[in-house]
Design an enzyme around this catalytic site. Structure first.
Site, PDB file in Angstrom:
ATOM      1  N   ASP A  24      21.451  16.418  -1.239  1.00 23.90           N
ATOM      2  CA  ASP A  24      21.936  15.786  -0.060  1.00 23.90           C
ATOM      3  C   ASP A  24      20.974  14.220   0.456  1.00 23.90           C
ATOM      4  O   ASP A  24      20.773  14.555   1.601  1.00 23.90           O
ATOM      5  CB  ASP A  24      21.903  16.659   1.129  1.00 23.90           C
ATOM      6  N   ASP A  62      26.915  16.366   0.882  1.00 30.35           N
ATOM      7  CA  ASP A  62      27.578  16.824   2.024  1.00 30.35           C
ATOM      8  C   ASP A  62      29.157  16.130   2.151  1.00 30.35           C
ATOM      9  O   ASP A  62      29.003  14.971   2.134  1.00 30.35           O
ATOM     10  CB  ASP A  62      26.870  16.734   3.307  1.00 30.35           C
ATOM     11  N   HIS A  64      32.129  16.391   4.347  1.00 30.13           N
ATOM     12  CA  HIS A  64      33.183  17.167   5.673  1.00 30.13           C
ATOM     13  C   HIS A  64      34.335  16.403   5.719  1.00 30.13           C
ATOM     14  O   HIS A  64      34.198  15.128   6.079  1.00 30.13           O
ATOM     15  CB  HIS A  64      32.338  17.298   6.653  1.00 30.13           C
ATOM     16  N   HIS A  68      35.726  19.142  10.897  1.00 28.14           N
ATOM     17  CA  HIS A  68      34.810  20.225  10.328  1.00 28.14           C
ATOM     18  C   HIS A  68      34.325  21.148  11.315  1.00 28.14           C
ATOM     19  O   HIS A  68      33.869  20.707  12.543  1.00 28.14           O
ATOM     20  CB  HIS A  68      33.629  19.890   9.452  1.00 28.14           C
ATOM     21  N   HIS A  97      28.776  14.382  10.647  1.00 26.20           N
ATOM     22  CA  HIS A  97      28.049  13.641   9.603  1.00 26.20           C
ATOM     23  C   HIS A  97      28.766  14.148   8.491  1.00 26.20           C
ATOM     24  O   HIS A  97      29.274  14.835   8.189  1.00 26.20           O
ATOM     25  CB  HIS A  97      26.501  14.303   9.768  1.00 26.20           C
ATOM     26  N   LYS A 122      30.107  19.320  -1.346  1.00 27.04           N
ATOM     27  CA  LYS A 122      30.292  20.920  -0.636  1.00 27.04           C
ATOM     28  C   LYS A 122      30.532  20.501   0.924  1.00 27.04           C
ATOM     29  O   LYS A 122      30.316  19.518   1.422  1.00 27.04           O
ATOM     30  CB  LYS A 122      28.769  21.463  -0.594  1.00 27.04           C
ATOM     31  N   CYS A 167      19.773  22.961   3.580  1.00 24.59           N
ATOM     32  CA  CYS A 167      20.340  22.910   2.293  1.00 24.59           C
ATOM     33  C   CYS A 167      19.305  23.113   1.158  1.00 24.59           C
ATOM     34  O   CYS A 167      19.891  23.676  -0.002  1.00 24.59           O
ATOM     35  CB  CYS A 167      21.089  21.656   2.277  1.00 24.59           C
TER      36      CYS A 167
END
Length: 219
Positions: A24, A62, A64, A68, A97, A122, A167
């Site tokens: 990330d 990440d 999203h 989310h 974010h 993810k 993470c």
């Protein structure tokens, strides 16, 4: 080997069996981003150096949807970093974010890892978060990374990136769960340390058998 490995001889990277997992390193998690980790961009040059040691490199990101469930904007009356209970467990409520397709979600432009073979995105399911590179937060839904590494004959992973206590830590613990020898390169990570979360994360990782090293153990 001791908890803190320090022998360069013992950490020579087998180009066929080892992989670098870059967790990330995105615009949202560096200064100026929507969920900035203090000093987060400082890891980029070091990660680029470490990347030269590895033939196998995997990136995570990440990714999203805008609504989310982990976003505080989806929970009326809540403040950022408060928690709620969801079907998969306790959820920290984050500022929005890493929204899919935005510049905020893009990988940091300073990353120079052209030989990376895979990007794992993810957190794209609206109703469940996904800190780990291996499993979503229900600890059941796999990302496919474990199978990819197994198919490639990779049995050892070295983790770097953001954030150490979320993470990176979850990914490291899950790497151990799927049977991988696992190292976290501490100085190539940065943490959030939310209410002592950084110390707790290192305790959890150590208990799981994750080895804590420095970049000088490889470079």
């Amino acid at each position: 080997m001791s908890e803190r490995a320090s022998s360069k001889q013992s950490l020579l990277v087998d180009s066929e069996r080892c992989a670098l997992l870059v967790i990330d390193v995105q615009n949202c998690f560096v200064p100026g981003g929507t969920l900035a980790v203090a000093d987060g961009d400082a890891v980029v040059p070091l990660i680029n150096q470490l990347g030269k040691v590895f033939s196998n490199v995997v990136l995570t990101q990440d990714w999203h949807p805008a609504d989310h469930i982990s976003f505080v904007t989806q929970h009326q009356g809540k403040q950022p970093f408060e928690t709620v209970e969801l079907p998969h467990g306790t959820q920290v409520l984050w500022p929005a974010h890493g929204v899919q397709g935005t510049e905020d979600a893009a990988l940091h432009p300073g990353l120079a890892l052209p030989h990376a073979q895979l990007i794992i995105r993810k957190g794209y399911h609206r109703t469940i978060d996904s800190y780990s590179a291996f499993y979503e937060a229900d600890q059941k839904t796999a990302t496919g990374l474990a199978g990819y590494l197994q198919a490639r004959g990779i049995d050892t992973v070295f983790l770097v990136g953001l954030a150490t206590d979320f993470c990176v830590a979850w990914s490291a613990e899950d790497a151990r769960k799927v049977g991988l020898t696992t190292y976290v390169i501490e100085d190539a990570c940065r943490g959030i340390d939310l209410n002592g979360s950084l110390g707790v994360a290192w305790e959890r990782m150590s208990a799981a058998g994750v080895k804590r090293i420095q970049s000088t153990d490889l470079l």
